[in-house]
Scaffold this motif. Structure first.
Motif, PDB file in Angstrom:
ATOM      1  N   THR A   3       0.842  -1.188   0.000  1.00  0.00           N
ATOM      2  CA  THR A   3       0.000   0.000   0.000  1.00  0.00           C
ATOM      3  C   THR A   3       0.878   1.239   0.000  1.00  0.00           C
ATOM      4  OG1 THR A   3      -1.866   1.094   1.085  1.00  0.00           O
ATOM      5  CG2 THR A   3      -0.245   0.060   2.508  1.00  0.00           C
ATOM      6  N   ASN A   4       0.299   2.353  -0.372  1.00  0.00           N
ATOM      7  CA  ASN A   4       1.006   3.624  -0.331  1.00  0.00           C
ATOM      8  C   ASN A   4       0.000   4.734  -0.039  1.00  0.00           C
ATOM      9  OD1 ASN A   4      -0.166   4.473  -2.871  1.00  0.00           O
ATOM     10  ND2 ASN A   4       1.340   3.179  -3.895  1.00  0.00           N
ATOM     11  N   SER A   5       0.471   5.963  -0.038  1.00  0.00           N
ATOM     12  CA  SER A   5      -0.402   7.066   0.361  1.00  0.00           C
ATOM     13  C   SER A   5      -1.560   7.314  -0.605  1.00  0.00           C
ATOM     14  CB  SER A   5       0.407   8.344   0.561  1.00  0.00           C
ATOM     15  OG  SER A   5       1.033   8.733  -0.643  1.00  0.00           O
ATOM     16  N   ARG A   6      -1.541   6.703  -1.774  1.00  0.00           N
ATOM     17  CA  ARG A   6      -2.699   6.835  -2.675  1.00  0.00           C
ATOM     18  C   ARG A   6      -3.947   6.220  -2.062  1.00  0.00           C
ATOM     19  NH1 ARG A   6       1.114   5.403  -7.133  1.00  0.00           N
ATOM     20  NH2 ARG A   6       1.617   7.402  -8.084  1.00  0.00           N
ATOM     21  N   THR A   7      -3.776   5.223  -1.195  1.00  0.00           N
ATOM     22  CA  THR A   7      -4.925   4.526  -0.617  1.00  0.00           C
ATOM     23  C   THR A   7      -5.453   5.177   0.659  1.00  0.00           C
ATOM     24  OG1 THR A   7      -3.570   3.004   0.709  1.00  0.00           O
ATOM     25  CG2 THR A   7      -4.130   2.314  -1.545  1.00  0.00           C
ATOM     26  N   TRP A   8      -4.730   6.164   1.209  1.00  0.00           N
ATOM     27  CA  TRP A   8      -5.226   6.780   2.443  1.00  0.00           C
ATOM     28  C   TRP A   8      -5.040   8.299   2.498  1.00  0.00           C
ATOM     29  CZ3 TRP A   8      -1.215   9.063   5.052  1.00  0.00           C
ATOM     30  CH2 TRP A   8       0.062   8.539   4.842  1.00  0.00           C
ATOM     31  N   PHE A   9      -4.158   8.886   1.679  1.00  0.00           N
ATOM     32  CA  PHE A   9      -4.028  10.341   1.665  1.00  0.00           C
ATOM     33  C   PHE A   9      -4.575  10.955   0.380  1.00  0.00           C
ATOM     34  CE2 PHE A   9      -1.738  14.304   0.679  1.00  0.00           C
ATOM     35  CZ  PHE A   9      -2.224  15.079   1.721  1.00  0.00           C
ATOM     36  N   TYR A  10      -4.216  10.396  -0.757  1.00  0.00           N
ATOM     37  CA  TYR A  10      -4.655  10.968  -2.027  1.00  0.00           C
ATOM     38  C   TYR A  10      -6.049  10.506  -2.439  1.00  0.00           C
ATOM     39  CZ  TYR A  10      -0.115  13.102  -2.432  1.00  0.00           C
ATOM     40  OH  TYR A  10       0.992  13.872  -2.200  1.00  0.00           O
TER      41      TYR A  10
END
Length: 137
Positions: A3-10
């Motif tokens: 996972t990366n920030s695309r799934t929770w920030f972006y």
């Protein structure tokens, strides 16, 4: 789970604490921030998490796609740099110390001009300094 920030920030994550914790913690661990476990204390906007990194308190607050705030017990440039990488190179907007003597870094996708105006001159925010140039209006 990769996972990366695309799934929770972006993008807006499901408002379920476990899912947010799983995504954020895996992102931190995948980016070499070990020894930390962040717990979700608020799954609705603004999303809030708290934890410790080798005994140092850490707090996250963010609104997906808008801003990310990191509060920690001391200035740790390695952590700040890694969070910047996690946020896909988004430069931090400003830094300060809050009333709890926590070191705070804020990232804003819109450069944070409105926030800068709100906190500038407020005695709750000591040592306020801009880390990116203001945008032209």
């Amino acid at each position: 789970m990769a996972t990366n920030s695309r799934t929770w920030f972006y993008s807006r994550p499901e408002p379920r604490p476990y899912y947010i914790e799983e995504r954020v913690n895996h992102t931190l661990w995948n980016n070499r921030i070990q020894g930390v476990f962040m717990s979700c204390t608020q799954a609705a906007n603004p999303i809030k998490m708290e934890g410790t990194l080798n005994g140092m308190p850490m707090f996250f607050e963010w609104e997906p796609g808008l801003y990310f705030i990191l509060r920690m017990g001391e200035e740790r440039k390695d952590i700040i740099g890694t969070i910047r990488q996690i946020l896909f190179g988004l430069k931090p907007s400003f830094a300060y110390q809050d009333v709890d003597s926590m070191y705070v870094i804020e990232w804003h996708t819109d450069s944070g001009e409105a926030r800068w105006r709100d906190i500038q001159g407020n005695p709750q925010y000591q040592g306020l300094r801009r880390l990116t140039a203001p945008t032209a209006t």
